[in-house]
Design a protein around this motif. Structure first.
Motif, PDB file in Angstrom:
ATOM      1  N   ARG A 133       0.830  -1.205   0.000  1.00 38.27           N
ATOM      2  CA  ARG A 133       0.000   0.000   0.000  1.00 38.27           C
ATOM      3  C   ARG A 133       0.863   1.254   0.000  1.00 38.27           C
ATOM      4  N   SER A 135       3.922   1.521  -1.111  1.00 39.25           N
ATOM      5  CA  SER A 135       4.549   1.599  -2.429  1.00 39.25           C
ATOM      6  C   SER A 135       3.568   2.176  -3.461  1.00 39.25           C
ATOM      7  N   ASP A 136       2.328   1.710  -3.415  1.00 39.26           N
ATOM      8  CA  ASP A 136       1.305   2.220  -4.331  1.00 39.26           C
ATOM      9  C   ASP A 136       1.093   3.719  -4.124  1.00 39.26           C
ATOM     10  N   GLU A 138       3.215   5.878  -2.869  1.00 41.00           N
ATOM     11  CA  GLU A 138       4.422   6.606  -3.297  1.00 41.00           C
ATOM     12  C   GLU A 138       4.492   6.728  -4.805  1.00 41.00           C
ATOM     13  N   ASN A 139       3.935   5.757  -5.514  1.00 42.40           N
ATOM     14  CA  ASN A 139       3.957   5.752  -6.985  1.00 42.40           C
ATOM     15  C   ASN A 139       2.859   6.613  -7.601  1.00 42.40           C
ATOM     16  N   GLN A 140       1.907   7.105  -6.777  1.00 45.29           N
ATOM     17  CA  GLN A 140       0.807   7.915  -7.302  1.00 45.29           C
ATOM     18  C   GLN A 140       1.237   9.357  -7.474  1.00 45.29           C
TER      19      GLN A 140
END
Length: 140
Positions: A133, A135-136, A138-140
Motif C-alpha cells: 500500500r 509503495s502504491d 508513493e507511486n501515485q
C-alpha cells in the motif's frame, strides 16, 4: 540455577513452540504450542527429524548449518532472532521467528539444539500488505 519451577509445566504453558532436537536432528521435545503452530501431535513429532517442519527448498542449507553447529559446538546465530519459512502439517508455508541455542552433554560436546519458535505468518502478511500500500501511494 536453582528453581522451584516445574520446567515441564513451564514449557507446556508458554505460547511459543519449544522444540528440542538431538545431534542427529531427531525431535526429542515438542510442546503444546508446537502442536498448535505446526499441527503435528507430540506423538507424531517425537523421533522424526526436523525435516517435518523445514520446507524442502531449505533442507540442504538447514542440514549443513545443523551439522556445523554439532561439529563446532556453537551456532553462528547466537541470540539473534531468525525469520524463516516453515512447513505446516497440511503443506502450507508458515512464516516463523525463532531463537536457537546449542545444548551440551556432560563433556561439553554439542548434543542437540533447543529452539523457541513463534508463528509470524499473520503479522508477516499484514506487514507485506502495508508495504505494498505504501509503495502504491508513493507511486501515485
Amino acid at each position: 540455577m536453582k528453581t522451584n519451577v516445574d520446567l515441564s509445566q513451564l514449557i507446556d504453558c508458554v505460547g511459543d513452540a519449544v522444540i528440542v532436537a538431538d545431534a542427529h536432528e531427531k525431535i526429542v521435545l515438542w510442546n503444546a504450542a508446537a502442536t498448535r503452530i505446526f499441527d503435528y501431535s507430540e506423538e507424531e513429532a517425537l523421533g522424526n527429524t526436523l525435516d517435518l517442519i523445514v520446507p524442502e527448498r531449505q533442507r540442504q542449507r538447514h542440514k549443513e548449518g545443523y551439522s556445523k553447529s554439532m561439529e563446532t559446538d556453537t551456532t553462528r546465530y547466537g541470540t539473534s532472532l531468525l525469520k524463516v519459512p516453515a512447513k505446516h502439517k497440511d503443506g502450507r508455508t508458515l512464516s516463523i521467528a525463532f531463537t536457537v541455542g546449542v545444548l551440551f552433554d556432560e563433556k561439553h560436546q554439542a548434543n542437540g539444539v533447543a529452539a523457541v519458535i513463534r508463528d509470524e505468518t499473520e503479522r508477516f502478511a499484514e506487514e507485506r500488505t502495508l508495504k505494498m500500500r505504501l509503495s502504491d501511494l508513493e507511486n501515485q
